[in-house]
Design a protein around this motif. Structure first.
Motif, mmCIF file in Angstrom:
data_model
loop_
_atom_site.group_PDB
_atom_site.id
_atom_site.type_symbol
_atom_site.label_atom_id
_atom_site.label_comp_id
_atom_site.label_asym_id
_atom_site.label_seq_id
_atom_site.Cartn_x
_atom_site.Cartn_y
_atom_site.Cartn_z
ATOM 1 N N ILE A 84 0.872 -1.186 0.000
ATOM 2 C CA ILE A 84 0.000 0.000 0.000
ATOM 3 C C ILE A 84 0.903 1.228 0.000
ATOM 4 C CG2 ILE A 84 -1.835 1.240 1.229
ATOM 5 C CD1 ILE A 84 -2.487 -1.411 2.683
ATOM 6 N N ARG A 85 0.770 2.058 -1.022
ATOM 7 C CA ARG A 85 1.607 3.277 -1.121
ATOM 8 C C ARG A 85 0.878 4.510 -0.610
ATOM 9 N NH1 ARG A 85 6.631 1.386 -1.771
ATOM 10 N NH2 ARG A 85 6.931 0.239 -3.711
ATOM 11 N N TRP A 86 -0.397 4.597 -0.929
ATOM 12 C CA TRP A 86 -1.181 5.775 -0.554
ATOM 13 C C TRP A 86 -2.463 5.336 0.137
ATOM 14 C CZ3 TRP A 86 0.585 10.673 -1.569
ATOM 15 C CH2 TRP A 86 1.592 10.804 -2.520
ATOM 16 N N ASN A 100 -6.078 3.037 10.111
ATOM 17 C CA ASN A 100 -4.991 3.827 9.515
ATOM 18 C C ASN A 100 -3.611 3.413 9.991
ATOM 19 O OD1 ASN A 100 -6.644 5.471 7.982
ATOM 20 N ND2 ASN A 100 -5.920 7.390 8.874
ATOM 21 N N GLU A 101 -3.470 3.335 11.302
ATOM 22 C CA GLU A 101 -2.136 3.092 11.869
ATOM 23 C C GLU A 101 -1.597 1.743 11.390
ATOM 24 O OE1 GLU A 101 -2.047 3.519 16.090
ATOM 25 O OE2 GLU A 101 0.135 3.382 16.186
ATOM 26 N N ALA A 102 -2.433 0.706 11.478
ATOM 27 C CA ALA A 102 -1.992 -0.642 11.093
ATOM 28 C C ALA A 102 -1.675 -0.723 9.597
ATOM 29 C CB ALA A 102 -3.078 -1.654 11.455
ATOM 30 N N LEU A 103 -2.484 -0.061 8.780
ATOM 31 C CA LEU A 103 -2.311 -0.215 7.330
ATOM 32 C C LEU A 103 -1.249 0.730 6.756
ATOM 33 C CD1 LEU A 103 -6.050 -0.793 6.346
ATOM 34 C CD2 LEU A 103 -4.226 -2.480 6.411
ATOM 35 N N ALA A 104 -0.875 1.746 7.520
ATOM 36 C CA ALA A 104 0.136 2.698 7.030
ATOM 37 C C ALA A 104 1.537 2.378 7.542
ATOM 38 C CB ALA A 104 -0.245 4.118 7.440
ATOM 39 N N LYS A 105 1.622 1.415 8.454
ATOM 40 C CA LYS A 105 2.911 1.263 9.150
ATOM 41 C C LYS A 105 4.043 0.748 8.259
ATOM 42 C CE LYS A 105 2.676 -3.213 11.485
ATOM 43 N NZ LYS A 105 1.364 -3.793 11.317
ATOM 44 N N ASP A 106 3.689 0.189 7.100
ATOM 45 C CA ASP A 106 4.746 -0.248 6.185
ATOM 46 C C ASP A 106 5.166 0.845 5.210
ATOM 47 O OD1 ASP A 106 4.865 -2.741 7.371
ATOM 48 O OD2 ASP A 106 3.242 -3.522 6.110
ATOM 49 N N GLY A 107 4.730 2.065 5.479
ATOM 50 C CA GLY A 107 5.243 3.182 4.693
ATOM 51 C C GLY A 107 4.237 3.903 3.823
ATOM 52 N N ALA A 108 2.956 3.533 3.891
ATOM 53 C CA ALA A 108 1.964 4.239 3.073
ATOM 54 C C ALA A 108 1.801 5.680 3.571
ATOM 55 C CB ALA A 108 0.617 3.524 3.151
ATOM 56 N N LEU A 109 1.614 6.582 2.639
ATOM 57 C CA LEU A 109 1.360 7.979 2.982
ATOM 58 C C LEU A 109 -0.140 8.206 3.071
ATOM 59 C CD1 LEU A 109 3.900 10.007 0.831
ATOM 60 C CD2 LEU A 109 3.733 9.999 3.328
ATOM 61 N N ILE A 110 -0.589 8.792 4.173
ATOM 62 C CA ILE A 110 -2.023 9.057 4.352
ATOM 63 C C ILE A 110 -2.314 10.490 3.907
ATOM 64 C CG2 ILE A 110 -3.950 9.100 5.966
ATOM 65 C CD1 ILE A 110 -2.293 7.266 7.810
ATOM 66 N N VAL A 111 -3.335 10.618 3.063
ATOM 67 C CA VAL A 111 -3.738 11.920 2.513
ATOM 68 C C VAL A 111 -5.198 12.172 2.886
ATOM 69 C CG1 VAL A 111 -3.942 13.313 0.418
ATOM 70 C CG2 VAL A 111 -2.325 11.412 0.479
ATOM 71 N N ALA A 112 -5.495 13.403 3.260
ATOM 72 C CA ALA A 112 -6.891 13.741 3.571
ATOM 73 C C ALA A 112 -7.071 15.245 3.584
ATOM 74 C CB ALA A 112 -7.294 13.164 4.924
ATOM 75 N N HIS A 113 -8.326 15.667 3.706
ATOM 76 C CA HIS A 113 -8.603 17.096 3.878
ATOM 77 C C HIS A 113 -8.037 17.559 5.226
ATOM 78 C CE1 HIS A 113 -11.102 20.648 4.900
ATOM 79 N NE2 HIS A 113 -10.785 20.932 3.660
ATOM 80 N N PRO A 142 -3.116 11.806 8.943
ATOM 81 C CA PRO A 142 -2.611 12.067 7.584
ATOM 82 C C PRO A 142 -1.293 12.828 7.623
ATOM 83 C CG PRO A 142 -4.928 12.655 7.755
ATOM 84 C CD PRO A 142 -4.466 12.353 9.150
ATOM 85 N N LYS A 143 -0.387 12.444 6.720
ATOM 86 C CA LYS A 143 0.901 13.153 6.601
ATOM 87 C C LYS A 143 0.777 14.297 5.602
ATOM 88 C CE LYS A 143 4.012 10.471 8.898
ATOM 89 N NZ LYS A 143 3.050 9.722 9.714
ATOM 90 N N ILE A 144 -0.174 14.147 4.674
ATOM 91 C CA ILE A 144 -0.371 15.161 3.641
ATOM 92 C C ILE A 144 -1.822 15.616 3.709
ATOM 93 C CG2 ILE A 144 -0.361 15.631 1.157
ATOM 94 C CD1 ILE A 144 1.692 13.360 0.876
ATOM 95 N N THR A 145 -2.038 16.920 3.811
ATOM 96 C CA THR A 145 -3.406 17.429 3.813
ATOM 97 C C THR A 145 -3.552 18.497 2.737
ATOM 98 O OG1 THR A 145 -2.901 19.113 5.479
ATOM 99 C CG2 THR A 145 -3.721 17.002 6.290
ATOM 100 N N TYR A 146 -4.796 18.737 2.352
ATOM 101 C CA TYR A 146 -5.066 19.742 1.328
ATOM 102 C C TYR A 146 -6.299 20.534 1.751
ATOM 103 C CZ TYR A 146 -9.134 17.210 -0.342
ATOM 104 O OH TYR A 146 -10.374 16.644 -0.420
ATOM 105 N N ALA A 147 -6.550 21.642 1.087
ATOM 106 C CA ALA A 147 -7.672 22.511 1.469
ATOM 107 C C ALA A 147 -8.870 22.376 0.521
ATOM 108 C CB ALA A 147 -7.213 23.969 1.513
ATOM 109 N N ASP A 148 -8.649 22.492 -0.773
ATOM 110 C CA ASP A 148 -9.779 22.530 -1.722
ATOM 111 C C ASP A 148 -9.802 21.345 -2.679
ATOM 112 O OD1 ASP A 148 -10.639 25.049 -0.728
ATOM 113 O OD2 ASP A 148 -9.017 26.000 -1.861
ATOM 114 N N ALA A 149 -8.659 21.037 -3.277
ATOM 115 C CA ALA A 149 -8.612 19.936 -4.242
ATOM 116 C C ALA A 149 -7.166 19.486 -4.404
ATOM 117 C CB ALA A 149 -9.170 20.369 -5.590
ATOM 118 N N MET A 150 -7.012 18.242 -4.857
ATOM 119 C CA MET A 150 -5.675 17.675 -5.031
ATOM 120 C C MET A 150 -5.799 16.556 -6.063
ATOM 121 S SD MET A 150 -3.452 16.095 -1.938
ATOM 122 C CE MET A 150 -1.713 15.906 -2.074
#
Ligand SMILES: [Zn+2]
Length: 308
Positions: A84-86, A100-113, A142-150
């Motif tokens: 899982i990458r993203w 989230n924690e269990a599925l991201a622990k191998d290095g996936a980046l979490i993205v959300a608003h 999430p490690k990466i967040t956005y405001a309107d669109a991505m």
């Protein structure tokens, strides 16, 4: 006195799915459905997940409740041996970010608003379910967040993340897989035959739901598969029917408010009659009167209690 609507205790829906001790998650199975072009639905009756698989790995939309994390992982492994990458979380209800924690622990980046990260970090109280969600640990945020669109570009697919304000919550992301012609509606659509739930404790509103559905309709064509919070994917036609019901109900309830009617009087006037009978969940999570009450409260700007 104003009544706070309450969910049926046995319903497995959205915000309630994560905190019901009577649910035996060991008995729930993941149903994997191939949508084509590398996109699969992982369904389990709660905050259903989507995956996009390709040579670059796996992109996962929503991680389900913590108890389902291992099953989500196994279901992904059945489709792809890639990591899982993203991870994209569509909104801050725990059946969408619980693992989230269990599925991201191998290095996936979490993205959300950005609003999702804030709500997860602080903890939440959902009045409709009388539920408290504790703050999430840093590894689940999430490690990466956005405001309107991505936009994410992944294995030839263009994945558009679009924030729709104050809809199901105040932190919804509509996920649009352009090549596969699939939309994840976050919680902004109840699916065919169900009233759509807007969580006013989390900043959701009737007006925002209507606008979110208009946004999705602008992306959709006759062949689009639209993922509601749970259940089978719905058609553009079903989304349009829900949208039109919301628009008509809003006008009718607003008219009654303008005439000075109280909440109970508005409910008694049955403004949904002729619009919504077929939308009721079989399990009765939201019925016509409850949904009318929600519409009234939203249009009047009545805030649910912050905690009990
Ligand atoms: Zn939700």
């Amino acid at each position: 006195m104003r009544r706070i609507f309450a969910a049926a205790a046995t319903v497995l829906c959205c915000a309630s799915a994560f905190a019901q001790p009577q649910i035996d998650y060991s008995k729930l199975e993941i149903r994997t459905t191939d949508f084509g072009r590398g996109v699969y639905l992982l369904g389990w009756q709660g905050g259903d997940s989507l995956i996009l698989v390709g040579d670059d790995g796996v992109l996962l939309v929503d991680t389900s409740v913590a108890q389902m994390g291992d099953k989500i992982k196994a279901a992904i492994a059945n489709v792809s041996g890639k990591p899982i990458r993203w991870i994209v979380n569509t909104h801050a209800h725990a059946d969408h970010f619980g693992a989230n924690e269990a599925l991201a622990k191998d290095g996936a980046l979490i993205v959300a608003h950005e609003g999702l990260r804030e709500r997860m970090a602080k903890g939440q109280y959902l009045a409709a379910f009388n539920q408290t969600i504790p703050p999430s640990p840093p590894a689940a945020l999430p490690k990466i967040t956005y405001a309107d669109a991505m936009t994410l570009h992944f294995d030839g697919e263009t994945v558009e993340l679009v924030h729709v304000p104050n809809a199901h919550t105040d932190n919804d992301t509509i996920v649009h897989f352009k090549r596969a012609n699939v939309i994840h509606a976050s919680g902004t659509f109840g699916g065919a035959g169900a009233y759509p739930f807007f969580d006013m404790s989390s900043g959701g509103s009737l007006a925002g739901m209507t606008a979110a559905e208009e946004k999705m309709l602008s992306f959709a064509d006759a062949n689009t598969k639209i993922m509601a919070d749970e259940g089978e994917p719905a058609s553009t036609e079903a989304l349009k029917a829900t949208h039109d019901m919301l628009v008509a109900l809003r006008a009718r309830v607003q008219k009654l408010i303008d005439e000075g009617k109280s909440e109970d009087q508005v409910v008694a006037a049955k403004p949904i009659q002729g619009l919504g009978d077929s939308w009721e969940h079989a399990a009765g999570f939201l019925n016509a009167d409850t949904f009318t009450r929600m519409a009234y409260q939203s249009l009047k700007g009545i805030r649910p209690p912050a905690a009990r």
